[in-house]
Design a protein around this motif. Structure first.
Motif, PDB file in Angstrom:
ATOM      1  N   GLN B 351       0.828  -1.205   0.000  1.00 21.98           N
ATOM      2  CA  GLN B 351       0.000   0.000   0.000  1.00 21.98           C
ATOM      3  C   GLN B 351       0.867   1.262   0.000  1.00 21.98           C
ATOM      4  O   GLN B 351       0.570   2.225  -0.699  1.00 21.98           O
ATOM      5  N   PHE B 353       3.920   1.599  -1.157  1.00 21.67           N
ATOM      6  CA  PHE B 353       4.564   1.750  -2.465  1.00 21.67           C
ATOM      7  C   PHE B 353       3.570   2.334  -3.474  1.00 21.67           C
ATOM      8  O   PHE B 353       3.875   3.277  -4.200  1.00 21.67           O
ATOM      9  N   LEU B 354       2.364   1.787  -3.495  1.00 24.14           N
ATOM     10  CA  LEU B 354       1.333   2.284  -4.411  1.00 24.14           C
ATOM     11  C   LEU B 354       1.034   3.748  -4.162  1.00 24.14           C
ATOM     12  O   LEU B 354       0.805   4.519  -5.087  1.00 24.14           O
ATOM     13  N   ILE B 357       4.892   6.168  -4.423  1.00 21.05           N
ATOM     14  CA  ILE B 357       5.656   6.274  -5.662  1.00 21.05           C
ATOM     15  C   ILE B 357       4.887   7.147  -6.653  1.00 21.05           C
ATOM     16  O   ILE B 357       3.711   6.888  -6.935  1.00 21.05           O
ATOM     17  N   ALA B 359       4.432   7.914 -10.124  1.00 16.70           N
ATOM     18  CA  ALA B 359       4.711   7.423 -11.480  1.00 16.70           C
ATOM     19  C   ALA B 359       3.396   7.180 -12.200  1.00 16.70           C
ATOM     20  O   ALA B 359       2.337   7.107 -11.573  1.00 16.70           O
ATOM     21  N   ALA B 360       3.479   7.061 -13.516  1.00 16.69           N
ATOM     22  CA  ALA B 360       2.267   6.830 -14.306  1.00 16.69           C
ATOM     23  C   ALA B 360       1.629   5.487 -13.949  1.00 16.69           C
ATOM     24  O   ALA B 360       0.403   5.367 -13.898  1.00 16.69           O
ATOM     25  N   ALA B 361       2.449   4.469 -13.696  1.00 14.34           N
ATOM     26  CA  ALA B 361       1.921   3.138 -13.371  1.00 14.34           C
ATOM     27  C   ALA B 361       2.750   2.537 -12.240  1.00 14.34           C
ATOM     28  O   ALA B 361       3.973   2.478 -12.327  1.00 14.34           O
ATOM     29  N   VAL B 362       2.075   2.128 -11.180  1.00 11.93           N
ATOM     30  CA  VAL B 362       2.764   1.536 -10.032  1.00 11.93           C
ATOM     31  C   VAL B 362       2.206   0.127  -9.820  1.00 11.93           C
ATOM     32  O   VAL B 362       0.992  -0.066  -9.732  1.00 11.93           O
ATOM     33  N   TYR B 363       3.103  -0.863  -9.791  1.00  7.95           N
ATOM     34  CA  TYR B 363       2.720  -2.276  -9.754  1.00  7.95           C
ATOM     35  C   TYR B 363       3.042  -2.939  -8.426  1.00  7.95           C
ATOM     36  O   TYR B 363       4.085  -2.651  -7.832  1.00  7.95           O
ATOM     37  N   VAL B 364       2.197  -3.871  -8.045  1.00  5.13           N
ATOM     38  CA  VAL B 364       2.549  -4.821  -6.990  1.00  5.13           C
ATOM     39  C   VAL B 364       2.571  -6.213  -7.629  1.00  5.13           C
ATOM     40  O   VAL B 364       1.596  -6.631  -8.274  1.00  5.13           O
ATOM     41  N   ASN B 365       3.693  -6.885  -7.486  1.00  3.99           N
ATOM     42  CA  ASN B 365       3.821  -8.281  -7.933  1.00  3.99           C
ATOM     43  C   ASN B 365       3.468  -8.514  -9.401  1.00  3.99           C
ATOM     44  O   ASN B 365       2.756  -9.463  -9.739  1.00  3.99           O
ATOM     45  N   ALA B 366       3.947  -7.613 -10.270  1.00  2.80           N
ATOM     46  CA  ALA B 366       3.776  -7.845 -11.705  1.00  2.80           C
ATOM     47  C   ALA B 366       4.886  -7.111 -12.453  1.00  2.80           C
ATOM     48  O   ALA B 366       5.521  -6.188 -11.918  1.00  2.80           O
ATOM     49  N   SER B 367       5.108  -7.526 -13.679  1.00  7.00           N
ATOM     50  CA  SER B 367       6.161  -6.964 -14.516  1.00  7.00           C
ATOM     51  C   SER B 367       5.780  -5.570 -15.011  1.00  7.00           C
ATOM     52  O   SER B 367       4.628  -5.325 -15.385  1.00  7.00           O
ATOM     53  N   ARG B 369       6.412  -4.435 -17.733  1.00  2.77           N
ATOM     54  CA  ARG B 369       6.167  -4.531 -19.174  1.00  2.77           C
ATOM     55  C   ARG B 369       4.692  -4.414 -19.547  1.00  2.77           C
ATOM     56  O   ARG B 369       4.341  -4.307 -20.724  1.00  2.77           O
ATOM     57  N   PHE B 370       3.793  -4.420 -18.575  1.00  2.00           N
ATOM     58  CA  PHE B 370       2.365  -4.337 -18.897  1.00  2.00           C
ATOM     59  C   PHE B 370       1.872  -2.919 -19.181  1.00  2.00           C
ATOM     60  O   PHE B 370       0.733  -2.743 -19.581  1.00  2.00           O
TER      61      PHE B 370
END
Lengths: 415, 415
Positions: B351, B353-354, B357, B359-367, B369-370
């Motif tokens: 939570q 980190f989301l 951070i 940024a345009a896209a913030v991920y938990v447990n995913a690459s 590259r999406f």
């Protein structure tokens, strides 16, 4: 390190803290700031007197003196403005959409603060409190660069706002004033990409053009309005008269006031004498083309330059047109994409006007004066955007936010 | 009148016509353009051969030659891209909200085309068809300024697209190519405020910075990505390995590939040797800080410069951090606000980190590259915005539109 670099770095830090604050905490700051403005109004008035003294000594004209003046009533209005912002809904944190993709990724789009907002404005010191309030509510730090005429007032107001923030436990660098009001700092601010996420100029056409031409920070362009009223051949004449007069004289110094009037030739002879009588009651100067002067012989002649003017005064340019096509063409050529109105009872002409006019707000049978955050039901606004990126029309709280995608996975990799 | 002034004026005219076209008419143009690309593919390949010949004679390197090359398969992909755009929903005309105000005014916010879009791009000639398709679908005229390496290919493609438009009764100036590929025309395009509503650079960091620094036309900044993977102390190690490897090697030359890896000290000794083995299988060069080299003695040393690099290659910078705080701080300092990922099973860290951070896209447990229009379910995209104004993240059709307020009255004037 210069003033701007330093303030930029502090604002950036403050913005990170602010972004995590709850609506409740931010509202406490707004209410405390409102209280303090009232509590310390004598200090504000004293500082304002220095600015007024200086302005008078330098022979600054009456309308500017009026804009610069802060009295008890105006300070109360500033405080009331902050209380109203506290009562608006906080747009930050809203998730606009959240969808599960076939691979199991859950992708949401969440509204977040911009970060640090820069605002460059002119003489009105009440903008200081207003801009602070909108930025704080949306979790943004703000760097204010007001005009030199209002510098003593602004310093005092920002000091009070910062004290209020500190007392409720918010970072005081959430609002900072650039105290060096030279042109150089303004130019430097336009290139402060390292710290500023967006720059909003509020003021006259000259200021806005300077910012648009010189800024490398993304700009939201606000407010120049050469607004037109087009009276169609199918207009209700009485409505056309009252709307034209309202759009011109209800408050001539603002961007959504009408500056030009276009009249279909088939109604010119009935409409023009009527609107003339009403405008004359307010001492509006009419500048007409030849056809207008054929009907109203004692009005001044409009020159080519008049079609492009934003008078912000009791003056209106009037032209007779042959058709709605000519009206649309004229508006496309001379308009500033702010607010445009057609007065008509004809369904197809109304639809055509709504579709073909390229402006932030297009009206059928209403005054252009309604282009305003409060009138649109958004509450307070930071300005009226006349550009197409990000925000168009009155900019309320939502327009001071951006979004980010938040993506919940459980080990997804791309094939 | 210069080429750009002329093309700007023609584009403006075309945009007015396009704005009124139905989705059906625009789709006909897209389908006909797809047909023509296939029908005249020999001409395209011939023109492309001239560009390739020239590139080889000038010793241009392999990866650029690859990007420049058009063959039957790539032309088919271009045509297929246009057909897919035809099948997407048309965002133009959607009324996002419509409300009645207490005074009876009905105020709606309607999605409309931007007008004229400028796109400055580099070697890939397939961008030409792609950008044309997205702009046509959204009712925008487009002025394309591709790289000089692809000029013969681009001229041929645009000629074919224009023929397709003419045949279905759409204005052929809806797509125009700037044929003078000198730096001067690029600079002139950045200041073509009279005709361009928005300018989108697509290409490397150098091109994007030049546009941001020099453009007075509003810019949507796309794509530089120094993306991080942060492996938290509560990460599932196997997921952390597969996600890191995927984000680095699945397509290293694109903006959403990972460039930096941050590893919590408590899992460094287990995780680093595992990810090392996998990365070595793809010949990825690892540049580590001292702590990394303590665990993996044969990796190269990372310098300060490595933390800020977008390698776009089989290279990754790796650092051991003491805490999630250090990871967030590092990303805030060196990241480009594109795509960032945390690998963790810890709820609060995910939570944080989301939330923290930026940024345009913030991920938990995913690459990372999406971050892509297709992967997000938007269909084709014009780029990935890393700025906060207007659009953030993958930009699909909606992001190529603006809105206008349409107001229905019956004589309202402002009190």
């Amino acid at each position: 390190m210069g003033e701007l670099q330093q303030k930029g770095a502090l604002a950036k830090k403050a913005s990170v803290i602010l972004a995590k604050k709850s609506s409740e905490e931010k509202n406490k700051g707004l209410i405390k700031a409102a209280d303090f403005l009232l509590q310390y109004k004598e200090e504000i008035i004293k500082a304002n007197e220095i600015d007024l003294q200086f302005a008078k000594e330098n022979g600054i004209k009456g309308s500017l003196i009026d804009r610069l003046t802060l009295n008890e009533k105006r300070i109360e209005a500033m405080a009331e403005g902050l209380r109203e912002i506290a009562m608006l809904e906080d747009p930050v944190g809203e998730v606009l959409s959240m969808k599960k993709r076939p691979n199991g990724l859950v992708i949401g789009q969440k509204r977040v603060p911009m970060g640090v907002i820069g605002i460059i404005y002119e003489a009105r010191p009440n903008v200081t409190a207003d801009a602070f309030g909108l930025c704080l509510k949306t979790g943004n730090a703000v760097i204010l660069r007001g005009g030199k005429e209002a510098i003593h007032s602004n310093i005092q107001i920002v000091k009070i706002l910062q004290n209020a923030l500190e007392i409720v436990g918010l970072p005081k660098e959430a609002v900072q004033l650039v105290e060096d009001t030279s042109r150089e700092t303004a130019k430097e601010m336009m290139r402060l990409n390292e710290y500023l996420d967006v720059l909003i100029p509020r003021g006259g056409a000259g200021l806005i053009q300077t910012v648009v031409q010189n800024s490398t920070v993304p700009v939201i362009e606000t407010g120049v309005g050469n607004c037109h009223i087009y009276v169609d051949d199918k207009a209700k004449i009485d409505d056309a008269v009252s709307i034209t007069v309202n759009a011109k004289v209800q408050r001539p110094g603002v961007c959504n006031a009408a500056e030009s009037l276009l009249v279909h030739k088939d109604v010119a002879e009935i409409f023009l004498p009527k609107v003339y009588d009403e405008l004359k009651r307010y001492n509006v100067e009419i500048r007409g083309d030849e056809k207008v002067r054929g009907i109203l012989p004692d009005v001044n002649a409009a020159t080519e330059e008049d079609w492009g003017r934003e008078y912000l005064d009791y003056v209106i340019a009037v032209k007779v047109v042959d058709s709605i096509d000519e009206a649309i063409e004229h508006i496309s050529k001379y308009g500033t994409k702010h607010s445009e109105a057609i007065i008509t009872e004809d369904y197809s002409n109304a639809q055509r006007f709504l579709e073909e006019i390229d402006a932030a707000a297009v009206y059928v049978n209403a005054s252009t004066r309604f282009t305003d955050g409060f009138e649109f039901g958004f509450g307070a606004e930071i300005g009226i955007s006349t550009q197409k990126l990000h925000a168009r029309g009155p900019m309320g709280l939502k327009e001071l936010t951006t979004t980010k995608y938040i993506i919940y996975g459980n080990g997804q990799i791309r094939q």
